[in-house]
Design an enzyme around this catalytic site. Structure first.
Site, PDB file in Angstrom:
ATOM      1  CB  VAL A  26     -63.331  41.006 104.269  1.00 42.31           C
ATOM      2  CG1 VAL A  26     -64.216  42.234 104.109  1.00 42.31           C
ATOM      3  CG2 VAL A  26     -63.690  39.968 103.229  1.00 42.31           C
ATOM      4  CB  ALA A  30     -59.496  47.067 100.226  1.00 46.31           C
ATOM      5  CG  ASP A 141     -52.188  50.081 110.812  1.00 44.31           C
ATOM      6  OD1 ASP A 141     -52.325  50.082 112.056  1.00 44.31           O
ATOM      7  OD2 ASP A 141     -52.938  49.455 110.052  1.00 44.31           O
TER       8      ASP A 141
END
Length: 645
Positions: A26, A30, A141
């Site tokens: 989780v 999303a 990222d």
């Protein structure tokens, strides 16, 4: 308690195709599930946007942008995206499922890694990012959590959720995206910066963490970490792990330079530097176990990093002087022969033969020793590092090493810059005789092909045509079409005739068929409703359970999905739920009660109340009768009339 049992999607079939089996992770945007594509019978990962965010157009746009970006990257080290769609309030991506762990799991369990393992992970990561950079995308990222290591040793880059086109102008209103420990200084000063060098910086930080087992800038608050990124250089890994080769220090320093212009311009350039660093290290240096490594992990025969396959382009250097051992041993054994004791004069002839034998043995030993010296120091050299060098630079390096170029071949490459060396034969690091020659293979850049015209073809045939052309079928989006039959291709992205690199993913838009306004069949009998829907070009399914309805009689259609006014495609299915009539409930006996008490009881039981006072009951307050006697049944929601006298 197993939290997946509380997840409403587990056990649900999303979009009529993807059966959700378990929740994997989780995130803030999303949830990722393990699912089965019931149409193709394969396990995949399903990334579903939180329904609370689905109403935000910017989040949905970013989510879909991830799908389109990754679908165009046909690279073995990038997690593939198969499909994207919506089901009610759920927006999802269907992605490749990688059974294994993340690099974060490896670092948490193993601590610092051996240089060979760190490079074995870094190189495929850079290959994946290099493909993205050359395609015009930046990940933004990169961190250990987004590096997946499969059970089979494959390394893949995941989560392109922050991916941004290199030339995209962003407006993030000051929000810093990415994880603070891996942010480049320019991302902090100019949030939204989209340049391949931010990924290069993050990879340098990840390499530092793999080599040392810790982050270069760590602090209790994010603000302090950001300050260090802006004002302090990443320290050399050897400051934490004494004895690390300076080539690894240089690699980290190059990738994490605070000034972007000093860094390699993209991941492909950093990959070339990483390979050069590997070639410069000895086997002992590559396999050295750092003190920060967790001992228990390295005693384990199933070390997670040990399954990472060695890059096929990286030759394994021979041990230094590996051919010397036998020869030198023979030399020393021979050179220790002692002179025999003097013999009596009568044995003089025999003595002469013995002397001759000794002299011959000594000369043989000396010759053999000279031969060993001659072979080791006078005849052989090693092929210098040549990867990513231009042809001219490679020739100069070979000439400086006393070697020549025997042949120059050309080959396509998605990751090696046009005009630079892909490989050499013998490979860099190999032992070779002086004045010998080396064959070079020069990159012609990526092979490009034209997108074929697949419009009007069935989806399976269109996919075959793309593969035959050297392209990969990408994400499939479905849309209505009055002209193109259901299941056939409407268009491609990029469009037909466009030149793309071989292996690029081509997105397909497939026809749902002509749009149909779903007619309203509620209140009709099942027979009439089926006839109306089939006449409109729709299929009919009857729900197994019926529902009570005060509005519709038993056997009539009480509910339909999709509802009246919706748009469906030709051949879509409408589910009908039939009425089993109104719910019958017992009527309370209110005769003799006050009007207020009677009304309260009847309404609590689920009835509406009407008053009949007549002429004599205008001022009365006691119920003398009721339209349905107490104890009898009446439809829930119906009206009960009370008579007041």
């Amino acid at each position: 308690m197993d939290t997946t049992l509380q997840d409403p999607l587990v056990g649900h079939v999303l979009d009529g195709r993807y059966r959700v089996d378990a929740r994997i992770a989780v995130g803030g945007m999303a949830t990722v599930y393990r699912a089965v594509d019931t149409r193709l019978d394969r396990v995949l990962a399903l990334k579903v946007m939180h329904p609370s965010l689905a109403a935000d157009g910017s989040f949905v746009e970013r989510f879909i942008r991830e799908a389109k970006s990754v679908a165009r990257l046909a690279h073995p080290n990038v997690v593939q995206v198969f499909d994207q769609g919506t089901d009610g309030s759920y927006v999802y991506l269907a992605m490749e499922y990688v059974a294994g762990c993340t690099l974060r799991d490896v670092l948490r369990e193993r601590g610092a890694l051996q240089p060979r393992a760190a490079l074995d992970i870094l190189e495929p990561v850079l290959a994946a990012l290099g493909a993205a950079h050359r395609a015009g995308f930046v990940h933004r990222d990169m961190k250990p959590e987004n590096v997946l290591i499969g059970d089979d040793g494959r390394v893949k880059v995941a989560d392109f959720g922050l991916v941004r086109s290199v030339d995209t102008v962003t407006s993030t209103t000051g929000a810093v995206l990415g994880t603070v420990s891996y942010l480049a200084p320019e991302q902090i000063e100019q949030p939204g910066a989209a340049d391949p060098r931010v990924d290069v910086y993050a990879c340098g930080v990840v390499l530092y963490e793999m080599l040392t087992g810790e982050k270069p800038h760590d602090a209790e608050s994010a603000a302090v970490v950001l300050y260090k990124h802006l004002h302090e250089d990443v320290p050399p890994p050897s400051a934490v792990v004494p004895g690390l080769p300076f080539e690894l220090d240089e690699l980290v320093a190059s990738a994490t330079a605070r000034t972007p212009a000093v860094r390699p311009h993209d991941a492909v350039a950093l990959l070339a530097q990483a390979r050069e660093a590997r070639f410069a290290l000895s086997e002992d240096q590559l396999d050295a176990v750092p003190p920060q490594a967790l001992a228990a992990a390295h005693d384990n025969a199933d070390d997670l990093t040990s399954v990472i396959p060695r890059s096929l382009t990286v030759p394994r250097p021979l041990p230094v002087n590996e051919d010397d051992t036998g020869a030198e041993a023979e030399f020393h054994r021979t050179s220790r022969l002692e002179s025999p004791p003097p013999l009596p004069p009568r044995r003089r002839g025999h003595s002469r033969r013995r002397v001759v034998t000794i002299v011959a043995a000594v000369l043989l030993a000396l010759g053999l020793g000279a031969g060993v010296w001659y072979i080791n120091s006078g005849q052989f050299t090693r092929v210098p590092p040549l990867l990513a060098k231009t042809e001219a630079q490679a020739r100069d390096r070979l000439e400086q090493s006393g070697l020549e170029v025997s042949q120059v071949k050309h080959a396509y490459s998605d990751s090696v810059k046009r005009g630079t060396v892909i490989s050499s034969d013998p490979a860099s690091g190999a032992r070779i005789r002086d004045n010998d020659s080396v064959a070079l293979t020069i990159s012609d850049g990526p092979r490009t092909v034209r997108v074929p015209d697949v419009e009007g073809y069935r989806l399976d045939k269109a996919r075959d045509l793309l593969k035959d052309s050297g392209l990969d079928p990408g994400m499939v989006t479905r849309a209505f079409s009055d002209e193109v039959p259901r299941g056939s291709v409407i268009s491609t992205d990029p469009e037909k005739g466009t030149e793309r690199r071989a292996g690029s993913a081509i997105a397909l838009t497939v026809s749902k068929g002509r749009p149909i306004d779903v007619p309203d069949v509620t209140g009709e009998s099942l027979q009439d409703a089926r006839a109306d829907l089939e006449e409109a070009g729709l299929k009919v399914k009857v729900a197994t359970e019926e529902v009570n309805s005060a509005e519709y009689d038993k056997g009539q259609v009480a509910r339909q999905t999709p509802a009246d006014g919706s748009t469906a495609a030709e051949g879509d299915t409408v589910t009908l739920t039939l009425s089993k009539g109104p719910e019958m409930i017992e009527v309370p006996d209110v005769v003799g009660d006050s009007v207020d008490e009677a009304r309260q009881q009847l309404e609590a039981a689920g009835f509406s109340v009407d008053e009949d006072r007549g002429l004599l009951g205008l001022f009365g307050d006691t119920v003398k009768g009721q339209s349905v006697a107490g104890g009898e049944s009446a439809p829930k929601g119906s009206t009960i009339t009370i008579k007041i006298r």
